[in-house]
Design a protein around this motif. Structure first.
Motif: not given
Length: 303
Positions: A145-151, A171-182, A203-209, A301-303
């Motif tokens: 989807t526009d929010e979910l990318r697989l690599d 890599f999931w980025q549903p909104a600004p300042m919301k990121v979850l990567n596995v 490896d798990i990383s995230s930015q979240w309110p 496209e911030t990856y």
């Protein structure tokens, strides 16, 4: 008398060529454009003796072998070593593009062939590779989807008939300042001069309110074989109307079995200046897709 500084004159010739073919196609029932993009890259650098007796190695290391570096002229990073080469890299890529130009799927394969044996090494204790062909590099990525990318990235050894390296990520980025990567990573090369060439980790990383004006950011790597934590990062950010406060701690294990811990404290005044240690490099390198709080646009496209 003053010693004469060593000097080198090494000409390098490289030729990069490629073609792009397009055809109408469909992707999951939707109209798309499929490309076929063959590429050939040839590089030639003559041999010149560069061992530690003539040119001490202060900052050079061997570049990581991946789809980006396979198109480099020099296989070393740094200026103390210039690798001899007589090589041809062949690659093939195909992409599926939506009518608006957005890339949905990318698949690629690449391999490098050497016509002469490499002789330049980092120092007298290491030897250059005598392989006439590199491992196969395969990669695939796509936006579900526009929010979910697989690599996915694979490095396949034809001599050993096994996958030497593997990297799978979501890599999931549903909104600004919301990121979850596995991500899952594995490396079984066991290189004698690289202690980091044998591992398996998640490896798990995230930015979240996490509250009103408060944001959490973090990363944790778990080493599966050793059953212990590897690299980790944790931080808090607070965004006021005209200033931003950041507090970030980073833990980096070393080859000697000990860990180095760094703490960043920063106060940023919007449009003016910053006080304290800057953690932005650590945040961007540890959390793919991390977006600074002062950035108002939403970069897909911030990856």
């Amino acid at each position: 008398p003053a010693m004469k500084a060593p000097s080198r004159f090494l000409p390098t010739v490289s030729i990069d060529s490629g073609l792009v073919f397009e055809r109408s196609a469909s992707l999951f029932g939707n109209p798309a454009v499929q490309t076929l993009e063959p590429r050939l890259f040839y590089t030639r650098t003559p041999y010149k003796r560069q061992d530690s007796l003539l040119y001490p190695n202060f900052d050079s290391s061997e570049a990581d072998f991946n789809y980006a570096t396979v198109f480099r002229e020099n296989r070393f990073v740094g200026n103390d070593r210039i690798g001899d080469s007589n090589q041809l890299t062949s690659a093939m890529m195909t992409r599926f593009l939506e009518p608006n130009g957005m890339e949905r799927v990318r698949l690629a394969i690449a391999q490098r062939f050497s016509f002469t044996e490499q002789r330049v090494s980092l120092d007298q204790s290491t030897t250059a590779s005598s392989e006439t062909r590199s491992d196969l590099l395969l990669l695939g990525s796509g936006r579900v989807t526009d929010e979910l990318r697989l690599d996915s990235n694979f490095q396949y050894s034809q001599t050993r008939s096994e996958v030497n390296r593997m990297n799978l990520g979501a890599f999931w980025q549903p909104a600004p300042m919301k990121v979850l990567n596995v991500q899952y990573r594995r490396d079984v090369r066991n290189l004698p001069n690289d202690p980091n060439s044998n591992f398996e980790l998640i490896d798990i990383s995230s930015q979240w309110p996490i509250g009103d004006r408060w944001y959490g950011v973090g990363r944790v790597s778990y080493l599966i074989k050793e059953s212990k934590l590897g690299q980790s990062l944790a931080g808090l950010e607070y965004k006021a109307d005209c200033w931003i406060f950041r507090m970030v701690g980073q833990k980096l294990p070393t080859a000697q079995g000990i860990s180095n811990t760094t703490v960043f404290l920063q106060l940023e005044f919007n449009g003016l200046s910053m006080l304290g240690a800057n953690p932005m490099k650590a945040l961007r390198s540890n959390v793919p897709g991390y977006q600074p709080l002062g950035q108002t646009d939403y970069p897909y496209e911030t990856y």
